[in-house]
Scaffold this active site. Sequence first.
Site, PDB file in Angstrom:
ATOM      1  CD  GLN A  55     -15.975  29.059  -5.268  1.00  7.34           C
ATOM      2  OE1 GLN A  55     -16.162  28.145  -4.600  1.00  7.34           O
ATOM      3  NE2 GLN A  55     -15.147  29.800  -5.714  1.00  7.34           N
ATOM      4  NE  ARG A  86     -12.996  33.309  -2.137  1.00 10.60           N
ATOM      5  CZ  ARG A  86     -12.482  32.787  -3.110  1.00 10.60           C
ATOM      6  NH1 ARG A  86     -11.462  33.177  -3.766  1.00 10.60           N
ATOM      7  NH2 ARG A  86     -12.788  31.631  -3.461  1.00 10.60           N
ATOM      8  CB  VAL A 111      -6.943  19.941  -7.312  1.00  9.29           C
ATOM      9  CG1 VAL A 111      -8.452  19.767  -7.002  1.00  9.29           C
ATOM     10  CG2 VAL A 111      -6.373  21.373  -7.396  1.00  9.29           C
ATOM     11  CG  HIS A 119     -13.290  27.342  -1.068  1.00 10.11           C
ATOM     12  ND1 HIS A 119     -12.285  26.723  -1.487  1.00 10.11           N
ATOM     13  CD2 HIS A 119     -13.641  26.846   0.013  1.00 10.11           C
ATOM     14  CE1 HIS A 119     -11.662  26.284  -0.473  1.00 10.11           C
ATOM     15  NE2 HIS A 119     -12.549  26.164   0.634  1.00 10.11           N
ATOM     16  CD1 TRP A 133     -10.886  30.954  -1.106  1.00  7.83           C
ATOM     17  CD2 TRP A 133      -8.883  29.872  -0.334  1.00  7.83           C
ATOM     18  NE1 TRP A 133     -10.490  30.088  -1.890  1.00  7.83           N
ATOM     19  CE2 TRP A 133      -9.279  28.944  -1.557  1.00  7.83           C
ATOM     20  CE3 TRP A 133      -7.693  29.267   0.091  1.00  7.83           C
ATOM     21  CZ2 TRP A 133      -8.681  28.072  -1.958  1.00  7.83           C
ATOM     22  CZ3 TRP A 133      -7.123  28.178  -0.239  1.00  7.83           C
ATOM     23  CH2 TRP A 133      -7.612  27.642  -1.655  1.00  7.83           C
ATOM     24  CB  ALA A 175     -12.983  18.976  -7.443  1.00  8.51           C
TER      25      ALA A 175
HETATM   26  N1  PHE Z   1     -12.736  26.310  -4.461  1.00 12.02           N
HETATM   27  C1  PHE Z   1     -11.632  26.915  -5.333  1.00 12.02           C
HETATM   28  C2  PHE Z   1     -11.605  28.523  -4.936  1.00 12.02           C
HETATM   29  O1  PHE Z   1     -12.749  29.045  -4.746  1.00 12.02           O
HETATM   30  C3  PHE Z   1     -11.900  26.612  -6.739  1.00 12.02           C
HETATM   31  C4  PHE Z   1     -11.511  25.120  -7.075  1.00 12.02           C
HETATM   32  C5  PHE Z   1     -12.589  24.345  -6.797  1.00 12.02           C
HETATM   33  C6  PHE Z   1     -10.285  24.722  -7.516  1.00 12.02           C
HETATM   34  C7  PHE Z   1     -12.459  22.826  -7.048  1.00 12.02           C
HETATM   35  C8  PHE Z   1     -10.077  23.659  -7.923  1.00 12.02           C
HETATM   36  C9  PHE Z   1     -11.202  22.577  -7.572  1.00 12.02           C
HETATM   37  O2  PHE Z   1     -10.820  29.196  -5.625  1.00 12.02           O
END
Ligand code: PHE
Length: 356
Positions: free
Chosen positions: A225, A211, A268, A185, A164, A324
């Site tokens: 998002q 970002r 995750v 995010h 990120w 998620a």
């Molecule tokens: N937050 C992650 C991103 O910005 C996306 C994501 C959300 C992935 C939830 C897995 C679970 O890339």
Amino acid sequence: MTQPSAQSSAQSIEELTHQASEELDRITDLESLDQWRISYLGRRGSLTNILRGLSQLDLEQRRQLGALGNQAKNLLVERLAEKTRQIKQAQQSEYFSRDRIDVTLPGRPAPIGRLHPTTQIVKEITDVFVAMGFSIVEGPEVEWDHYNFEMLNIPEGHPARDMWNTLWIDYRDEQGQQPMLLRTHTSPMQARVMESTQPPVRVVVPGKCYRYEATDPTHEWHFYQIEGLAVDEGITFANLKGTLFEFARRLFGEERKVRFRCDYFPFVEPGVDMSIDCFSCPGGDANCRICRGSGWIEIMGAGMVHPRVLSGVGYDTEKYTGFAFGIGPERVAMLKYGIDDIRHFYTNDLRFLRQF
Ligand code: PHE
């Protein structure tokens, strides 16, 4: 000075009155009217002069002619007032007829705005999840490092932070750290929601993210998002797949193809990315600006919530599991409406915006 005779005075009063009346009849504006008043009734006006001359006459003649003179004067003063009123009225009605408002004309249509295409697609996507039993929550766009990274199993110094490109807020705490940032995010809301509630959890979190990014047809430095989180007893990867397949079907129709691939996100395990087949080229055109020849466009990352994230908020990891996901709504809109450049969304070109 010649002695005025009573007869000539009476005659000139009459003639003067007659002449003044005729002149007055022809007057149509206030300025000429004032000229008229000065020339007959003013201090040096002709009627005033005659009246002044009467003082040379003897008493009886003076009385008679005085009465005649005053009568003439009163008449002219009266007619002056009447004429003034007429002229003003005429001017007024001319004014009103010039600027008249026609109340029977149709009104000018007021320009009606519309929802931004991103707002529309965010609503469409969240509606799908609301119908599946998720509720909508929102979080702060300026976030703590703690929630954006730490609580998501991305400690300081962890190489995953490089995934990120972060815009840090220019603020330092007592330890000299920069703990605030524009959230990269919507995932920080996972921890915030779980901290304040107990399972079962089913939420979607739409919101703006930022970002430090070079822009191109598929990347913007600010974008939306939609985070999704479901935590409960006995949730498995099959639930994740079923939910997201169903989402894709409802939004894109039965014919759109969906693909899961392994991917890595620190919060995750296992992690996947979900793609949808390219709308722009019939699969794999090397020059395609959207899929760059792969035939697929990634629209979200997803996975089973990492046990560290669950234990971080005090959940019993033996009892609870969850999944998620994070959707990029602009990409979804690009797919749905055939938009070939994500930058169109935020350049405020009305020719683009009016199409939605
Ligand atoms: N937050 C992650 C991103 O910005 C996306 C994501 C959300 C992935 C939830 C897995 C679970 O890339």
